[in-house]
Write a protein that holds these residues in place. Sequence first.
Motif, PDB file in Angstrom:
ATOM      1  N   LEU A   1       0.817  -1.218   0.000  1.00 16.26           N
ATOM      2  CA  LEU A   1       0.000   0.000   0.000  1.00 16.26           C
ATOM      3  C   LEU A   1       0.850   1.268   0.000  1.00 16.26           C
ATOM      4  O   LEU A   1       0.379   2.320  -0.442  1.00 16.26           O
ATOM      5  N   ALA A   2       2.084   1.171   0.452  1.00 22.50           N
ATOM      6  CA  ALA A   2       2.969   2.337   0.479  1.00 22.50           C
ATOM      7  C   ALA A   2       3.654   2.575  -0.874  1.00 22.50           C
ATOM      8  O   ALA A   2       4.251   3.625  -1.088  1.00 22.50           O
ATOM      9  N   LEU A   3       3.563   1.610  -1.792  1.00 22.25           N
ATOM     10  CA  LEU A   3       4.192   1.753  -3.105  1.00 22.25           C
ATOM     11  C   LEU A   3       3.454   2.794  -3.952  1.00 22.25           C
ATOM     12  O   LEU A   3       2.258   3.005  -3.784  1.00 22.25           O
ATOM     13  N   PRO A   4       4.164   3.376  -4.913  1.00 24.63           N
ATOM     14  CA  PRO A   4       3.494   4.259  -5.878  1.00 24.63           C
ATOM     15  C   PRO A   4       2.484   3.446  -6.709  1.00 24.63           C
ATOM     16  O   PRO A   4       2.609   2.231  -6.850  1.00 24.63           O
ATOM     17  N   VAL A   5       1.516   4.117  -7.271  1.00 26.28           N
ATOM     18  CA  VAL A   5       0.417   3.466  -8.003  1.00 26.28           C
ATOM     19  C   VAL A   5       0.927   2.512  -9.084  1.00 26.28           C
ATOM     20  O   VAL A   5       0.443   1.381  -9.208  1.00 26.28           O
ATOM     21  N   GLU A   6       1.879   2.956  -9.887  1.00 29.50           N
ATOM     22  CA  GLU A   6       2.371   2.102 -10.981  1.00 29.50           C
ATOM     23  C   GLU A   6       3.016   0.821 -10.462  1.00 29.50           C
ATOM     24  O   GLU A   6       2.835  -0.255 -11.034  1.00 29.50           O
ATOM     25  N   GLN A   7       3.765   0.921  -9.378  1.00 28.39           N
ATOM     26  CA  GLN A   7       4.384  -0.283  -8.811  1.00 28.39           C
ATOM     27  C   GLN A   7       3.332  -1.204  -8.204  1.00 28.39           C
ATOM     28  O   GLN A   7       3.438  -2.428  -8.309  1.00 28.39           O
ATOM     29  N   ARG A   8       2.310  -0.631  -7.564  1.00 25.67           N
ATOM     30  CA  ARG A   8       1.221  -1.464  -7.024  1.00 25.67           C
ATOM     31  C   ARG A   8       0.535  -2.228  -8.150  1.00 25.67           C
ATOM     32  O   ARG A   8       0.173  -3.394  -7.993  1.00 25.67           O
TER      33      ARG A   8
END
Length: 142
Positions: free
Chosen positions: A107-114
């Motif tokens: 959940l702490a990752l940036p949107v693209e990495q998620r």
Amino acid sequence: MNEKTEFAQRLRKAMLAAGYPDRPAVLEREFNSRYWGRSVTFQAVSRWLGGKSIPSQDKLQVIAQWLKVEPQALRFGDQAVSAIREQRAKWQDPGFYQEREAIDAFLALPVEQRKVVREVIMAFARAGEVDEPSGKDGRKTR
């Protein structure tokens, strides 16, 4: 019995348990004295108590707070609340610490990495479904 009738029974029971008669006039007066929005009519509360309708979530919250019951229990019954508690208890199990830690990191990752991580997880999930044995009808057995 349908959900509206069941809700009406829970509402009546909660009113009686809180020391109020289960009458529309009482519900109308007590509700309107606590609700900051537009007042509800006698007919509306009669429909709630008669099993004809269920109040909206904001109104349900006010009723639950007034009667000192959980909104979920009032709306869905004690069984639903118990099921939610069971799921929470499983999640709080120390055995799931690593999974909770991984989800927090996700959940702490940036949107693209998620998005990439989600696609990898879904690929593993689909691969796991393929590996499971099927029953006679072709459905997965669990």
